[in-house]
Scaffold this active site. Structure first.
Site, PDB file in Angstrom:
ATOM      1  N   HIS A   1      10.492  14.377   9.259  1.00  0.00           N
ATOM      2  CA  HIS A   1      11.504  13.692  10.055  1.00  0.00           C
ATOM      3  C   HIS A   1      12.285  12.759   9.138  1.00  0.00           C
ATOM      4  O   HIS A   1      11.725  12.139   8.230  1.00  0.00           O
ATOM      5  CB  HIS A   1      10.838  12.904  11.186  1.00  0.00           C
ATOM      6  CG  HIS A   1      11.817  12.177  12.063  1.00  0.00           C
ATOM      7  ND1 HIS A   1      12.794  12.845  12.782  1.00  0.00           N
ATOM      8  CD2 HIS A   1      11.967  10.857  12.330  1.00  0.00           C
ATOM      9  CE1 HIS A   1      13.507  11.954  13.449  1.00  0.00           C
ATOM     10  NE2 HIS A   1      13.031  10.743  13.195  1.00  0.00           N
TER      11      HIS A   1
ATOM     12  N   CYS B   1      17.956  15.704  12.503  1.00  0.00           N
ATOM     13  CA  CYS B   1      17.751  14.339  12.012  1.00  0.00           C
ATOM     14  C   CYS B   1      18.263  14.191  10.583  1.00  0.00           C
ATOM     15  O   CYS B   1      18.667  13.101  10.165  1.00  0.00           O
ATOM     16  CB  CYS B   1      16.275  13.959  12.109  1.00  0.00           C
ATOM     17  SG  CYS B   1      15.155  15.108  11.283  1.00  0.00           S
TER      18      CYS B   1
END
Length: 1004
Positions: free
Chosen positions: A958, A679
């Protein structure tokens, strides 16, 4: 409310079969037509039903309903409605209910696993008993058919005895099965992946074998087989281990899972594994949270199954441990069809009648072995009961001793109180006597005074005697009063001294008690600190070992990838050379073909008188010319050599692995698939893709004119791969694509980005910009930078010289967009001398204020320019190595300004600041922070076009990206493969990590 008894198992025979009921009737809720609100209502119904099943004692139904509730929450979070309004649906779901359901699932899973295992063991025990009964019936029928001579060897009553002992046999087998529990290699691998400290692996192989190869985990301890002897106890083994191993082995009583490993994992009576298990289960007085489990197949099976999770996969088991020695394998099974005739040895004496030969005694059957296990289990249970009785008697004895000591102290205090009361009574009696005597004297004096007043004047002698007596009485009264006062004073002193002695005794006792408590606390703290230090050292060694193994694996993988790339390039080069060779061979064969001579033409033209034009061939005499002229010869040496294709050309022309998901979404609105913790790369690439001017530079393939295939960093591969990605993203034909090739290039040229570990998006962005700059750098041969000597040189002149020196080695389109210049000063704290240098930057890394709460981006920039104190700098003027103040001033701003917010800091541990940074979306004015006011250097007003967000902590998190579309001006959220539109008011969050600004009034 009272909880009902636990119901019997009825839904499944094991946990996997039970979990198969979770997904029944759940497919309909995944349909887009079912709203998220309806799913939340159904989840509440499941939660209530699960609670009712839990209270009714139905653990199986409660577990299935709780798991259905958890699955329903997953479905809700995948709904588009949830992503639009997460806070509303989170309030409907309720965090407390989720935590209760999760905790209940964990408890029920553990309880059901134990119940299924116990039920399976009971069923196996019943099957074994039935098998033994059938075998006994068959043996009995077989014996009845045999001759009468064999009947003397029967043992009457054995069947009844075995039958009478069956209930205890079942219980003992169940208890004994707990001692011989096993765990498979797959289950152990799952346990290792949990990264939990609630398990311990005890390796009982020899020390040399353990040092040669072991499991790659920090929770493995070696108890060498040389120390494991029959009769040894677990505390004795712990005392013989070295300090790190002793501390790990001491955790055996508190862990949730305890695994034993030897080479083969065979449950033999003389094996070290069995001896160690007996030492812990049967002869260790301390209570264990978990029963020991033996690894099925041992370390040999682990090497075969998971060689990558060992320190040395080439290790092999010793040949002596492969199987039991001395067991002959050339035996024959007896025939069950016909009894074999008895073999009679004529040379030996006959045995007495009625006494069976010991050589014919049958071997122990499974039932006999079970009886032995029952006896051993019963002995162990009796030993445990005796130990519990001894423990209870010791506790009662200690309680009695403490009670007697308290009683003795109470009696001493009572005696002291009674003594003080007696002294108080005696003192009060003395006081009463003194008061009575004083009162009598007072009465006598009062009676004497009237008599003296009425005496006649003529009684002079009597008057003199009366006055003398009066004086004596007054002196006596004063003496008694003084005695009374002295007695009172003395009593008060004695009481004060007694109280002082009592207070000192109490203070001394309290001091001793506090000192004892302090010593106990210090001892406990020292012990805890020692354990923490040992665990930290063990953890550090394990981490270093894991890092070493990981680095070795990464280097091996990188070398293999490099070798594969080299081979592919060589194969491609050979293919091109072979193709070129075939073309040259074809041309050579064509050159060797010569024209056949034409037939002689003696026809027209002989007497026509017309002359041939020089601009056309002489067709009539062509045959003669060819016959007279020799055949042409060609020299292949004069042909220019063909240039072979470069590796960069091959790289640019190859097919890439995008794994696209087709669907028209519009330009620059394609998502990026997560390839395993990628990510950070996806978020950075989306912001780079939306950078003004840079995307057009790649889409129109203008970068091809500047490619530098001799770049020291990535040989031009990074620029080619990013260009391919940008063109695919701007095509608008795919919902999502995967960046396999870009990640492969970054990983091959920098080891940090290999594998699937999570990385820092800021660090990836810096390396990507550096790779792109070098791949597009117009300067092929670099020169060393000049040493700056700016003492007495005006700042504009010094800045221009430093910038020109930088441009001599760095000229690229990427540098023109992202690079700026700042002035760095170092001021000596002793002599005040100031050293000035001009340096370049590709981003501003601004710190955050130490206070918590909300701050503005302008505050962070001012803090960045406030200066910092550094140590160890040597002043060029006073030659002192002393602290100096370093300050950065912005001199030149680039058209594209990247601002990195320093959210992570280290105060012994890496932590993250969650404060909200208020940054503007439009008109960020940087003019107050630029010290050079010349117009040609100013890009002072910027607007925001991209944000990289980080959610979570340093250990796990994230990344997402917010980008403003160049074509529509609308903001979109890029969450890996998911892309959806968002409002301007939701762009600014506390997760903002990297900000991308574009200059409004600046020109390149």
């Amino acid at each position: 409310m009272s909880v009902k008894p636990i119901k019997a198992l009825y839904l499944a025979t094991n946990l996997d079969a039970l979990e198969g009921n979770i997904y029944k009737k759940m497919e309909g809720f995944q349909s887009p037509s079912v709203s998220a609100k309806k799913c939340c209502g159904h989840a509440d119904t499941l939660f209530i039903a699960a609670g009712e099943a839990m209270r009714s004692g139905d653990e199986e139904r409660a577990y299935v309903l709780y798991m259905k509730y958890m699955e329903m929450l997953k479905i809700v979070r995948r709904k588009p409605e949830y992503k639009k309004d997460e806070k509303f649906f989170d309030s409907l779901i309720g965090l407390k209910k989720f935590e209760q359901a999760l905790s209940a699932c964990e408890r029920l899973q553990t309880a059901l696993k134990k119940r299924y295992t116990l039920k399976m063991e009971e069923e196996e025990a019943l099957k074994l008993i039935e098998k033994q009964e059938k075998q006994e019936k068959a043996e009995k029928a077989e014996k009845s058919k045999r001759t009468s001579g064999a009947s003397s060897f029967a043992k009457p009553g054995s069947h009844s005895e075995a039958t009478s002992k069956r209930p205890s046999k079942q219980a003992s087998d169940s208890a004994d099965s707990d001692d011989s529990r096993a765990i498979s290699c797959m289950a152990l691998n799952s346990l290792l992946k949990q990264e939990s400290s609630s398990f311990l692996i005890v390796d009982v192989r020899p020390a040399a074998d353990f040092s040669a190869s072991r499991l790659a985990s920090r929770f493995v301890v070696n108890v060498p087989a040389e120390l494991v002897r029959p009769g040894v106890t677990a505390p004795a083994l712990e005392a013989q281990l070295p300090e790190p191993s002793r501390q790990l082995f001491a955790r055996r009583r508190t862990v949730d899972r305890l695994v034993l490993i030897d080479w083969t994992g065979r449950d033999e009576a003389d094996a070290s594994l069995v001896t160690l298990r007996d030492a812990m289960v049967k002869w260790d007085v301390a209570a264990y949270r978990a029963r020991p489990e033996a690894l099925v197949g041992g370390y040999q099976m682990w090497l075969h199954t998971y060689p990558m999770l060992t320190t040395n996969p080439q290790a092999r088991a010793p040949t002596a441990d492969v199987g039991p020695a001395g067991v002959p394998l050339s035996f024959q099974y007896p025939s069950l069809d016909e009894p074999s005739p008895p073999q009679v040895d004529r040379t030996t004496r006959l045995a007495r009648p009625g006494v069976p030969s010991r050589a014919l005694k049958p071997q122990l059957t499974d039932e006999a072995a079970a009886r032995q296990r029952i006896e051993l289990s019963r002995s162990r249970l009796e030993a445990e009961q005796d130990w519990q009785a001894v423990r209870r008697s010791r506790e009662q004895q200690l309680e009695t001793e403490m009670r007697s000591q308290l009683q003795q102290k109470e009696e001493i205090l009572l005696d002291e109180i009674q003594r003080l009361e007696r002294e108080q009574d005696a003192w009060e009696g003395q006081q009463a006597d003194l008061r009575a005597e004083n009162e009598a004297l007072r009465l006598r004096l009062a009676a004497f005074e009237p008599a003296a007043t009425v005496a006649t004047p003529t009684g002079g002698a009597e008057k003199h005697d009366s006055e003398k007596r009066l004086l004596e009485l007054q002196a006596e009264q004063e003496r008694i009063s003084e005695q009374l006062e002295a007695a009172r004073h003395r009593r008060e002193q004695e009481q004060e001294q007694e109280r002082e002695r009592g207070r000192r005794r109490a203070e001394q006792q309290e001091k001793e008690r506090l000192q004892a408590l302090d010593e106990a606390r210090r001892a406990a703290e020292d012990e805890a600190q020692r354990k923490r230090a040992a665990e930290e050292a063990q953890r550090k060694r394990a981490a270093e070992e894991d890092a070493r193994l990981r680095k070795a694996a990464e280097e091996k993988e990188a070398a293999a990838a490099e070798e594969r790339r080299r081979r592919r390039a060589e194969e491609e080069q050979r293919r091109l050379e072979e193709q070129e060779r075939r073309l040259e061979e074809q041309e050579r064969r064509q050159d060797q073909v010569y024209r056949t001579r034409l037939k002689e033409d003696g026809g027209s033209g002989g007497g026509s008188g017309l002359k041939r034009s020089h601009s056309s061939p002489f067709i009539a005499g062509l045959g003669q010319e060819q016959a007279a002229a020799p055949s042409p010869s060609f020299s292949r040496d004069t042909k220019p050599l063909s240039r072979g294709r470069r590796v960069g050309d091959v790289q640019a022309a190859r097919t890439r692995r995008f794994a696209p998901a087709f669907g028209h979404v519009g330009p620059a609105l394609t998502g990026l698939k997560n390839l395993g913790n990628t990510c950070y790369m996806n978020a950075v690439v989306q912001c780079i893709n939306n950078t003004p001017s840079l995307n057009e530079f790649f889409v129109r393939e203008a970068y091809q004119d500047y490619m530098n295939y001799d770049s020291e960093l990535s040989k031009g591969e990074a620029a080619q791969e990013l260009a391919a990605v940008v063109k695919v993203l701007w095509s608008g034909h795919y919902r999502s694509v995967a960046l396999y090739d870009l990640k492969d290039v970054m990983g091959r040229h920098h080891p940090r980005f290999r594998g699937t570990a999570q990385q820092d998006a800021h660090e990836f962005l810096m390396y990507l910009l550096e790779f792109l700059h070098e791949d597009l750098n117009e300067v092929r041969k670099k020169r060393p930078l000049k040493e700056q000597e700016n003492d007495g040189v005006p700042d504009p002149r010094a800045a221009e010289v430093a910038w020109d020196d930088f441009l001599n080695n760095n000229r690229s389109y990427v540098m023109n967009l992202f690079w700026g210049q700042h002035k760095s000063t170092l001021r000596c704290s002793r002599c005040g001398n100031q050293s000035v240098k001009f340096e370049t930057f590709s981003h501003l890394s601004v710190p955050m204020p130490s206070r918590s709460g909300k701050c503005s981006l302008q505050e962070c920039i001012r803090l960045y320019m406030a200066g910092d104190t550094i140590s160890g700098w040597t002043c060029p003027k006073c030659k002192s190595s002393i602290e100096a103040t370093k300050t950065l001033y912005i001199w030149r701003l680039p058209p594209i300004l990247i601002i990195h917010v320093q959210r992570f800091y280290n105060d012994g541990l890496w932590r993250k600041k969650q404060s909200n940074v208020d940054f503007p979306l439009e008109n960020l004015d940087m003019a107050p922070y630029v010290i050079n006011k010349e117009a040609r250097y100013r890009h002072h007003r910027y607007h925001l076009y991209g944000v990289v967000n980080h959610y979570g902590s340093m250990e796990s998190g994230h990344y997402t990206a917010y980008c403003r579309s160049i074509t529509t001006g609308r903001w979109h959220k890029f969450d890996d493969h998911e892309v959806y539109q968002m409002s301007n008011g939701t762009v600014q969050t506390s997760a903002g990590y990297i900000l991308f600004y574009s200059g409004i009034d600046g020109k390149m």
